[in-house]
Structures are given as C-alpha cells and as structure tokens.
Design a protein around this motif. Structure first.
Motif, PDB file in Angstrom:
ATOM      1  N   ASP A  35       0.881  -1.139  -0.185  1.00 56.43           N
ATOM      2  CA  ASP A  35       0.048   0.077  -0.100  1.00 56.43           C
ATOM      3  C   ASP A  35       0.891   1.042  -0.130  1.00 56.43           C
ATOM      4  N   LEU A  36       1.285   1.722  -1.215  1.00 58.31           N
ATOM      5  CA  LEU A  36       2.211   3.094  -1.429  1.00 58.31           C
ATOM      6  C   LEU A  36       1.421   3.966  -1.106  1.00 58.31           C
ATOM      7  N   LYS A  37       2.030   4.962  -0.567  1.00 56.54           N
ATOM      8  CA  LYS A  37       1.831   6.306  -0.260  1.00 56.54           C
ATOM      9  C   LYS A  37       2.976   7.495  -0.518  1.00 56.54           C
ATOM     10  N   VAL A  38       2.601   8.586  -1.035  1.00 56.95           N
ATOM     11  CA  VAL A  38       3.741   9.741  -1.486  1.00 56.95           C
ATOM     12  C   VAL A  38       3.793  10.520  -0.574  1.00 56.95           C
ATOM     13  N   THR A  39       4.838  10.888   0.121  1.00 60.29           N
ATOM     14  CA  THR A  39       4.886  11.838   0.984  1.00 60.29           C
ATOM     15  C   THR A  39       6.312  12.652   0.776  1.00 60.29           C
ATOM     16  N   GLY A  40       6.566  13.652   2.010  1.00 53.77           N
ATOM     17  CA  GLY A  40       7.698  14.264   1.802  1.00 53.77           C
ATOM     18  C   GLY A  40       7.012  15.798   1.733  1.00 53.77           C
ATOM     19  N   PHE A  41       8.368  16.716   1.712  1.00 56.38           N
ATOM     20  CA  PHE A  41       7.922  18.143   1.924  1.00 56.38           C
ATOM     21  C   PHE A  41       7.437  18.671   0.624  1.00 56.38           C
ATOM     22  N   THR A  42       7.959  18.145  -0.609  1.00 55.24           N
ATOM     23  CA  THR A  42       7.198  18.600  -1.885  1.00 55.24           C
ATOM     24  C   THR A  42       5.664  17.972  -1.850  1.00 55.24           C
ATOM     25  N   ALA A  43       5.637  16.593  -1.692  1.00 54.44           N
ATOM     26  CA  ALA A  43       4.131  16.198  -1.847  1.00 54.44           C
ATOM     27  C   ALA A  43       3.327  16.714  -0.938  1.00 54.44           C
ATOM     28  N   ILE A  44       3.701  17.274   0.420  1.00 54.46           N
ATOM     29  CA  ILE A  44       2.899  18.014   1.582  1.00 54.46           C
ATOM     30  C   ILE A  44       2.190  19.297   0.658  1.00 54.46           C
ATOM     31  N   GLY A  45       3.342  20.002   0.017  1.00 51.85           N
ATOM     32  CA  GLY A  45       2.884  21.215  -0.592  1.00 51.85           C
ATOM     33  C   GLY A  45       2.095  20.914  -1.742  1.00 51.85           C
ATOM     34  N   ILE A  46       2.222  20.122  -2.255  1.00 54.20           N
ATOM     35  CA  ILE A  46       1.162  19.836  -3.404  1.00 54.20           C
ATOM     36  C   ILE A  46      -0.257  19.535  -2.908  1.00 54.20           C
ATOM     37  N   ASP A  47      -0.356  18.572  -1.759  1.00 52.78           N
ATOM     38  CA  ASP A  47      -1.736  18.448  -1.347  1.00 52.78           C
ATOM     39  C   ASP A  47      -2.294  19.649  -0.827  1.00 52.78           C
ATOM     40  N   ILE A  48      -1.366  20.559  -0.082  1.00 55.82           N
ATOM     41  CA  ILE A  48      -2.055  21.875   0.569  1.00 55.82           C
ATOM     42  C   ILE A  48      -2.570  22.763  -0.627  1.00 55.82           C
ATOM     43  N   SER A  49      -1.771  22.851  -1.712  1.00 52.65           N
ATOM     44  CA  SER A  49      -2.539  23.623  -2.920  1.00 52.65           C
ATOM     45  C   SER A  49      -3.506  23.007  -3.221  1.00 52.65           C
ATOM     46  N   ASP A  50      -3.735  21.592  -3.428  1.00 50.61           N
ATOM     47  CA  ASP A  50      -4.908  21.183  -4.029  1.00 50.61           C
ATOM     48  C   ASP A  50      -6.032  21.401  -3.209  1.00 50.61           C
ATOM     49  N   ARG A  51      -5.685  21.189  -1.727  1.00 52.15           N
ATOM     50  CA  ARG A  51      -6.821  21.545  -0.953  1.00 52.15           C
ATOM     51  C   ARG A  51      -7.468  23.143  -0.933  1.00 52.15           C
ATOM     52  N   LEU A  52      -6.468  23.928  -1.099  1.00 48.06           N
ATOM     53  CA  LEU A  52      -6.837  25.252  -0.881  1.00 48.06           C
ATOM     54  C   LEU A  52      -7.387  25.591  -2.382  1.00 48.06           C
ATOM     55  N   GLY A  53      -7.051  24.952  -3.363  1.00 48.94           N
ATOM     56  CA  GLY A  53      -7.685  25.276  -4.701  1.00 48.94           C
ATOM     57  C   GLY A  53      -9.219  24.647  -4.877  1.00 48.94           C
ATOM     58  N   GLY A  54      -9.234  23.579  -4.068  1.00 54.27           N
ATOM     59  CA  GLY A  54     -10.735  23.015  -4.016  1.00 54.27           C
ATOM     60  C   GLY A  54     -11.727  23.867  -3.004  1.00 54.27           C
ATOM     61  N   ALA A  55     -10.887  24.679  -2.333  1.00 56.73           N
ATOM     62  CA  ALA A  55     -11.781  25.446  -1.219  1.00 56.73           C
ATOM     63  C   ALA A  55     -11.915  26.734  -1.742  1.00 56.73           C
ATOM     64  N   LEU A  56     -11.529  27.081  -2.968  1.00 53.58           N
ATOM     65  CA  LEU A  56     -11.698  28.508  -3.394  1.00 53.58           C
ATOM     66  C   LEU A  56     -13.269  28.878  -3.860  1.00 53.58           C
ATOM     67  N   LEU A  57     -14.180  27.517  -4.576  1.00 49.87           N
ATOM     68  CA  LEU A  57     -15.246  27.588  -4.863  1.00 49.87           C
ATOM     69  C   LEU A  57     -16.249  27.642  -3.873  1.00 49.87           C
ATOM     70  N   PRO A  58     -16.143  26.958  -2.869  1.00 49.86           N
ATOM     71  CA  PRO A  58     -17.238  26.965  -1.431  1.00 49.86           C
ATOM     72  C   PRO A  58     -16.849  28.357  -0.739  1.00 49.86           C
ATOM     73  N   PHE A  59     -15.733  28.796  -0.551  1.00 50.95           N
ATOM     74  CA  PHE A  59     -15.268  29.789   0.015  1.00 50.95           C
ATOM     75  C   PHE A  59     -15.885  31.106  -0.778  1.00 50.95           C
ATOM     76  N   GLY A  60     -15.845  31.139  -2.149  1.00 49.84           N
ATOM     77  CA  GLY A  60     -16.385  32.174  -2.852  1.00 49.84           C
ATOM     78  C   GLY A  60     -17.739  32.221  -2.966  1.00 49.84           C
ATOM     79  N   LEU A  61     -18.385  30.942  -2.813  1.00 49.32           N
ATOM     80  CA  LEU A  61     -19.797  31.190  -2.664  1.00 49.32           C
ATOM     81  C   LEU A  61     -20.309  31.660  -1.385  1.00 49.32           C
ATOM     82  N   ILE A  62     -19.584  31.283  -0.141  1.00 51.91           N
ATOM     83  CA  ILE A  62     -20.011  31.987   1.060  1.00 51.91           C
ATOM     84  C   ILE A  62     -19.734  33.448   1.124  1.00 51.91           C
ATOM     85  N   VAL A  63     -18.654  33.968   0.547  1.00 47.65           N
ATOM     86  CA  VAL A  63     -18.105  35.548   0.477  1.00 47.65           C
ATOM     87  C   VAL A  63     -19.266  35.804  -0.380  1.00 47.65           C
TER      88      VAL A  63
END
Length: 939
Positions: A531-559
């Motif tokens: 059960d392989l998983k990808v981690t490390g500083f670079t992978a964490i940064g990619i995940d944070i960017s993806d999470r933030l990108g996905g949050a833009l639409l609901p946040f925009g709708l709230i605003v």
C-alpha cells in the motif's frame, strides 16, 4: 446600534483619561505576556487528512530516521578538479563526522556512501551531504541551526582554493519575515494623506497612533498564543499589514465625520457622539465583513491557515474596538483644536448649501421633502463633481469600458499556479537560495524537492528484493530523474523509496508525477501487495495547494452569498447588492491577473524584487478574496449609503448619485490611497510569502475603490435610476435592518425635545397602521403622564391589540411619532420591550400571567384581553395585583404606568385601581374589521 454607539462615543469622550489608561494597560499586559510566553513561530506546514501527511505521521513510528526535518550541504570542486580528489573528499568526510555529532541530527549521509546513488553529480564536480534530523522542522532549535552553520563554515575552510560549499535544504526553505525601512514608506504616505484630508497634524496623528496601538496588541497576543500551539511565521506579518491598514482607515472615517460636525457648529462632545454613531456603524459593518471572511478561511480545513485567519480577524476586531473607544477619547483630548478654521461668511454659505452632515431623514409628515444639498465649493469637490458627471453622462459606455478593461486585466489569472514557497523563491543572496541554485545546476532541479514513497512490507518474505523491484518500477515512470534510495527499515516492516523528479518542486511535471504514482496505487497493491503512499515536503506542498484550490469555490460562494445578504439588509435594494457583488468579483479577478503577470510572467518582476517567477503561495487567493471582500463592502457602504440617503429625501435618482458621491468621495479616496500605500509598501522588500498577497491587495484596493466603486457604481446607478432602490415588500419585511448611516439616531435627535421630560410615559402623534383591508388605527394622538392609566377603547379587538402592540414596542407603525418611557419607537424597540410588559390576559391563567410580568418591575404594563375575563374573583385579583404593584412602584419613586385595552371603559372599574385617567377612543378613526386584518395582528 447607532443609538448604542452614540452613548458609547459620548461616554468615551467624557471618560477619556480612563479609556486611554485602559488601552495602555492592555498593551502593557499583552506585551509582558508575549515576552514571557513566546515560543517562536513555525515555518512548517501540515495538512491533516491528506495522503502525504498520513504517510509522514506513520513514518514517525515505523521509520523515525526519515520522518524528521532534513537539510543538505552541496560541495562544488574547483574548476578542473572533482569531488573525488583527496583534498575535497577529506574535507567532506570530516564534515560528515562533525555533522553526525550535532544534537538533533539523526544521521549525516556521505555522498560516497555505497548505499546511496546520485549524491555525486555526473561530471564529478559536485556532491551532496544529506542531513536527517530526529525532530520535525518546528522543533529544531536555534542552537542546532547555529551548529550546522558552524560545521558548514569549517567545511568551507577545509576545502581547497576555488571550491565552494553551501548549506540549505528543507530546513532553510522558508525565511523568517522581517520588517525593513521600505514598509515605513506606507506609513509616511498614510500620514501625508491624513494631513491633506484633515488639514491638521493633530488629527492626522490620531489614526496612526491608534492603528499602531492595535497592531502592537494583536502582535503581542499572537506571540502569547504560541504557547497553545504552532503559529506560522507568516501570521504576524499578515496581522501587521491588515491591522495597520484597517486601523488607519476606520479611524479616518470617524474623525472625518467628526470634523464635518464641528464644521457645522456642533460642540466637540456632541459631534464626537454623532460621528461614533454614524461612521462607527459603518466601521462595525466593514469590520464584521472582514472578520467573517477571515474566519471563513477555516473552510479549507487546514490548521495553519485557520490559525492565520483567526489571528488576522482578532487584529481587525481590535482595530474596530479601538476606533470606537480610543478615537472618541482622543477627540475629547483634542477638543476645539480640531474645528476647521473656516471664515464666517464662507461657513454660513457652506451651511446654507451643504446642509447638516448628520443625515436628515423623513419628517413625520410624509409629504414633506428635503432639499438635495448642492455641491460644496472647493477644488477637490469640483474635481469629484466633474468625475461623477463624466462617468454618468453616458453610463452604458462607462460600464462597457470598465468591464472590458478589468476583464482583459483578469485574463492572465487563467495561468496562475499555486504552490508552497521553497528556497528557490528566496533572495539570490540567501544561503539556502545559493544551495538551491547550485543543486539545480549540477544535479537537476528535482534534487531540491525529492519525493518519499513509503508503504508497509510486513508481508514480504524478501524485503530487499521487493524494494529493488519497486525501485525498478518507479525508475521507469516519466518524470523520474533518479531513485537514489530504496530500502526497508531495521525491522523490515516498512520500506521507503526516495524519488528525484526531473522537474522543480513547484513544477507541473512534479505534480503530475505525484498524481501518476498515486494513480498506480491499485497496481502496486495487486502486483506487490504493498500500500504505497507519497509524502515528503514537496508532496505535502502539492496536497496543500490542491486542498486550497478545492476550497476556493465554496469559500467564494460563502463570500458572495454573504455579500448579497448583508448589502440587501443595508440598502433595502435588489440591484445594489447584485451590482456590488459583481463589482467585487471584477476586482478579485483583476488582482489575480496582475499577480499572475508579475509572478508567473515576470512583468515588472525585477522592479518589485521578485526573486524568481513561478507559482505563488497557495493561500494567496483565499486570503485576498476574504480581505478584499471586507474592504470592498467598506467602500460600497460609504459611497452608496449617502446616495441612498439623498434619494430617500429627494426621490431624484440621478441627482442623488451626484450629491451622494460628493458627500463621501473625499473620504473614500483618502482611505483607498492609505490602504494601497500600506499594502504596496510590503511588496518590494516583503517576505516571500507576503509579497504576492500584498501586491494582490494593493491592486485589489486600487481597482475596487477607483475603478469599481467610484466609476462603475455611479454609472450603474445612473443607468438604473429609480429601479436601483427597488425591494419587494415581502423581502423588506423578512430582512433585518442594519442601520449603518445612523438613521435611527437621527430620528432620536429630531425627537429629543419632543416630550423629552421625565414625567411623560407615552407620547404619540399621528400614529397610523394600515392593514390589507383598511387602517387598523389612524392618526392616534395621546400623552400619558408617568404613573397614569390609559384605556384604549375600540369595538374591534384587532385594532385595540394592534395599538397595544405598537405602544409596547412589538409592532411598527406605518407613520407617526411615538415615544415610550422616553425612548423613540421603533428605533429603540428593543429597549422599550425591556421596560414595557405586554400581558395577554386571554392566554393562560390571567392572574399568574400578570404577576409574572409585574415581577420584572416594568415602567409600563400593557394589558390586553381584559374583556375576556368575566369571572369577578379573577378580576378582583387582577385589581389587587395592580394596586400592590403601583403602590410599590410609587414608594420606589418609579411610578407604574398602566395601559389597558377594552371595548367598554365602564367595565374597567373593578380592574383598574385608580380608574382611567385618559380614554383613547379608536372607533371614530377606524373602518370595519376584516379577517385579513385580524390575521395580521394575530401574527
């Protein structure tokens, strides 16, 4: 709210010494707490719930040797030599030994280790020393960092002439934010603008002092909060930038309104109270929108971002409270010294043409119209008059031009990429940036952001062979430059594979590689039972960017949704909120476009000291959207509320756009220039993380204030005309009212002298309430002294109940003037309801209901439904309760006033202890009841 703020402003003016001492004490306590409790800020980023973070957390238990922070030293041999030369290799070996002895260093891996591949460049000119720590990045001490730097310096001394070494890696990928002299330019610009706006150094200094006080308190509280958990190093800088900007602006609004009051002859105390009530209401509204938007950052469900939003929101809240308390106190210290020096003749003319700065509102007589104030003389007002007439002369042309320009400016935003910053975005002189560039030059950019692929291999009978197979599989993937390490842990239950991408850590190629490896999860599970998983500083940064990108639409709708609701509440209009929200979206898109032009395409990048073009920090869009929302609503309220006020008085839509614009354009211009200067000052020498946020906010403020609010808004309102202020009746009734311009206070001030004595309990004049089938009551006039009894008689119970509900502050009349317990209705309905008890005797047990109401010691008790109580014993008990209550109130020097509704006054003799002192007969002024009218009152 305006009445409450009026009282607060007057109190702060009078208790100015106490208010000042309290705020200085708060600053001292917060500062002391920061010095004692500060644990330092954290440059590490984490994101619970993602694959990379889960894998990293698992490695802390199964493979602790690779779960901590990391660093690296790159060594470059002199030209013509290689790192295999004896002098270079000997120095490297000595450095590896020294590094291994440093506290918190788990291991220092030599580039010549036989278990490691790829640590020596292909041309043999460079070598990488890998340093692995036993702790997370936030736990690495300053002593450890100093020891590392000392070891690297010793290595540099031991290398032959012409060789080079540099320390960098993950541990040094983010620099701590610092302030420079450049940031002070924003404060200097703010001071100049304030002096020009107020014409007084004394008035100009107040916003700066209060803003700096608020920033000092909020910054101290942030450092106090570090004792409870990690706080990003970007958080204090963001709080500083926002706190300074909004603190100056909020104070500007209140002081400007205070000067308007002084200019018309008000004494300083009254002017301060009115300024706090009117401009203070708008300050609360603007502050709340910024706070709500900042707290909305929690939508992304990223802890460090949520903490950042909460900290910034606290800073804004402190700025609001200081503006509403300390500014009135400082105005009290200033006294008459802030009164504008205007010649008497010019002052008289100005008063005659401009009117009182405190908004006038409907006179009780609806047919009376207020004149629209003529433009005030002066060069600035002539400029603003020419501006508003220019943009409204051909409104369709203005609208199309603005939308076209901002739309074109927003196009580059389509290419905006997000990523967490790494050492490549640091200044070129920084040691970590030098290391980054040397590694990229000699090894490839991917060596600056290796990936870690890990998984459980506990079921394998040949862990070494399995890891070799997995290494071979991953080496064959597109975008993989090298796989230098593939090994099981000491207990052979977990394996790690270090993967070097061919692209840089923030490149799309590296992001695609991470997605490809994760896409093969099922393949590796089926083929190798891993059960392989990808981690490390670079992978964490990619995940944070993806999470933030996905949050833009609901946040925009709230605003956007919040914007529509709040502005509909404020302006009682459908078109104004829609126009304001679309304008906000244009401002956001344009600011994103400019950020992309600078940081992605390199336009003016060198002039703004952008170290390297590429993706911007992941949380820039969501923070910019939140902060700009509050500022945009701020400018919208100050501009459009004055336009609405003039339209309500004159019913001249196009003329009201001009006069309203002139009444607020100067203050909005000053506020926007200050905001722009403060934000822009953080761009040239700003922190890597703050720089794109500051640029986006500076552009957003400029675009929103000058292009959207002061150009597009007047054009749209001029085009819509009367339709701009339309709101369906049903929606008007449902929505609560937010009195940002102090209409309620103005009503109170107008009626201050009308029956203002303490001996009048109820005063009504021209009260009228319309029902669907006709008026429920019309032109009611009465005056009831404190302690007297008023009997409201009417053959229609529905009309009697309607008037009783009105007198008790529970139903709003359509027309007329009304004071109860010295308070103006419906402005102070909440306060009246707390002083007036409304008792329905036909609901429940009459005596118990009355006793419960009298236990609250009301100033006025209103009895409804007495005719439904035929039982003589019950009526006698009611009489006794009222008698005892009136006697007790008289002894306490607060006589009880009684209002009672009936269809037969004569029948009240056995209920009222002293008989009716006044009878109010509704029948002559009412028409026959209808079922629909009755349902309105029942509701």
């Amino acid at each position: 709210m305006s009445s409450l703020l009026y009282t607060l402003g007057r109190w702060a003016f009078r208790a100015r010494k106490l208010v000042l001492i309290l705020w200085i004490t708060v600053l001292a306590l917060a500062g002391a707490g920061a010095l004692l409790l500060n644990q330092g800020t954290d440059n590490a980023f984490s994101i619970p719930g993602t694959q990379s973070q889960e894998a990293l957390d698992s490695l802390e238990h199964t493979f602790p040797q690779v779960s901590g922070a990391s660093a690296q030293i790159v060594v470059v041999a002199p030209a013509g030599d290689t790192v295999e030369d004896t002098a270079v290799r000997s120095a490297i070996d000595d450095a590896v030994t020294s590094l291994g002895r440093i506290d918190q260093v788990e291991q220092a891996v030599s580039p010549f280790d036989e278990n490691i591949t790829g640590a020596v460049s292909d041309d043999q000119r460079a070598a990488l020393i890998s340093i692995q720590f036993d702790s997370a990045q936030s736990d690495i001490t300053a002593k450890t960092v100093a020891d590392l730097e000392r070891a690297e310096a010793d290595l540099a001394d031991g290398l032959p002439t012409g060789a080079q070494s540099s320390l960098g890696g993950q541990l040094f990928s983010n620099s701590l934010p610092t302030l420079s002299i450049i940031e002070l330019i924003g404060v200097v610009v703010a001071l100049v603008v304030l002096v020009l706006t107020f014409g007084s150094f004394l008035a100009a200094g107040m916003p700066l002092i209060t803003a700096l006080l608020g920033v000092g308190i909020s910054m101290a509280l942030i450092f106090v909060a570090t004792v409870f958990g990690p706080i990003s190093s970007t958080t204090p800088m963001l709080a500083l930038m926002l706190g300074l900007a909004v603190g100056i602006d909020y104070a500007l609004f209140i002081i400007s309104r205070h000067q308007d009051g002084l200019r018309t002859g008000l004494d300083p105390e009254e002017s301060t109270a009115r300024a706090t009530a009117t401009a203070g209401s708008a300050v609360i509204f603007a502050g709340l929108t910024v706070i709500i938007a900042l707290l909305g950052l929690a939508v992304a469900n990223i802890p460090f971002l949520t903490t950042m939003g909460v900290a910034a929101a606290v800073g804004v809240a402190i700025a609001v409270v200081i503006s509403l308390t300390l500014i009135p106190a400082m105005l009290g210290f200033a006294g008459e010294r802030l009164r504008p020096k205007v010649k008497r003749a010019k002052r008289a003319k100005r008063q005659a043409t401009a009117g009182d700065p405190v908004p006038e509102h409907h006179d009780p007589a609806p047919e009376q119209q207020h004149p629209v104030p003529e433009p005030v003389e002066g060069r600035p007002n002539r400029f603003f008059l020419g501006w508003v007439r220019g943009v409204t002369r051909l409104p369709i042309v203005t609208i199309v031009a603005v939308v076209a320009v901002l739309g074109a400016l927003a196009i580059p935003a389509l290419s905006l990429r997000l990523a967490l910053p790494d050492a490549g975005s640091l200044p070129e002189s920084d040691s970590a940036r030098i290391t980054y560039d040397l590694v990229s030059e000699h090894f490839g950019e991917g060596f600056n952001g290796p990936l870690v692929v890990t998984g459980s291999i506990v079921g394998s009978t040949d862990p070494l062979g399995l890891m070799a197979d997995l290494k071979q599989e991953i080496e064959g993937l597109d975008g993989v430059a090298a796989v230098p390490l593939a090994t099981p842990n000491a207990t052979a239950d977990t394996g790690i594979i270090q993967v070097i991408p061919s692209g840089s850590p923030d490149s799309q190629a590296t992001k695609d590689l991470v997605a490809e490896i994760r896409g093969l999860h099922q393949y590796f599970l089926d083929e190798y039972d891993v059960d392989l998983k990808v981690t490390g500083f670079t992978a964490i940064g990619i995940d944070i960017s993806d999470r933030l990108g996905g949050a833009l639409l609901p946040f925009g709708l709230i605003v956007v949704g919040l914007s529509l609701v709040l502005l509909t509440m404020v302006f009682r209009s459908i078109w104004v909120p829609v126009k304001a929200t679309l304008g906000y979206l244009l401002s956001v898109a344009a600011s994103f476009g400019v950020v992309a032009l600078v940081f992605e395409h390199g336009v003016f990048a060198e002039a703004l000291h952008v170290a390297r073009t590429g993706p911007v920090i992941s949380f820039m869009p969501i923070i910019l959207m939140g902060v700009l929302f509050g500022l945009a609503m701020d400018y919208e309220v100050f501009l459009v509320s004055r336009m609405r006020e003039d339209f309500v008085h004159s019913k001249l839509a196009r003329r009201s756009v001009e006069t309203g614009f002139l009444g607020s354009a100067k203050v909005v211009t000053a506020a926007a220039v200050i905001m722009f200067a403060v934000f822009a000052a953080f761009v040239p020498e700003g922190d890597t993380n703050i720089k794109p946020i500051a640029l986006g906010l500076a552009v957003g403020v400029f675009v929103d204030a000058f292009i959207v609010r002061m150009t597009l808004v007047p054009a749209v309102l001029a085009l819509l005309g009367d339709r701009a202020w339309y709101l369906p009746i049903w929606l008007d009734r449902v929505l609560p009212s937010f009195d940002v311009e102090g209409e309620g206070l103005q009503r109170e001030l107008e009626l201050r002298a009308w029956h203002g004595g303490a001996d009048v309990a109820i005063a009504a004049d021209g009260l009228t309430l319309e029902g669907p089938g006709g008026p429920l009551y019309r032109d009611v006039e009465t005056t009831v002294a404190v302690g007297d009894v008023l009997a409201v008689r009417g053959s229609r119970p529905v009309s009697v109940t309607a008037l009783l509900l009105t007198l008790s502050g529970r139903l709003e009349p359509d027309r007329g003037r009304l004071k109860v317990a010295g308070l103006v209705l419906p402005v102070r309905a909440g306060a009246v309801r707390s002083r007036v008890a409304y008792v329905r005797l036909d609901h429940g047990e009459p005596v118990a209901t009355l006793s419960s109401a009298l236990a609250e010691r009301p100033a006025v008790v209103v009895l409804d439904g007495v005719d439904t109580v035929p039982d003589q014993d019950t009526r006698r008990a009611l009489y006794e309760r009222l008698l005892v209550a009136k006697q007790a109130a008289a002894r306490a020097a607060r006589p009880l006033t009684v209002v009672i509704g009936t269809d037969d006054v004569a029948s009240l003799s056995d209920v009222l202890p002293s008989g009716a002192t006044e009878v109010l007969d509704l029948d002559p002024a009412t028409s026959s009841p209808t079922a629909s009218a009755e349902s309105k009152v029942d509701a």
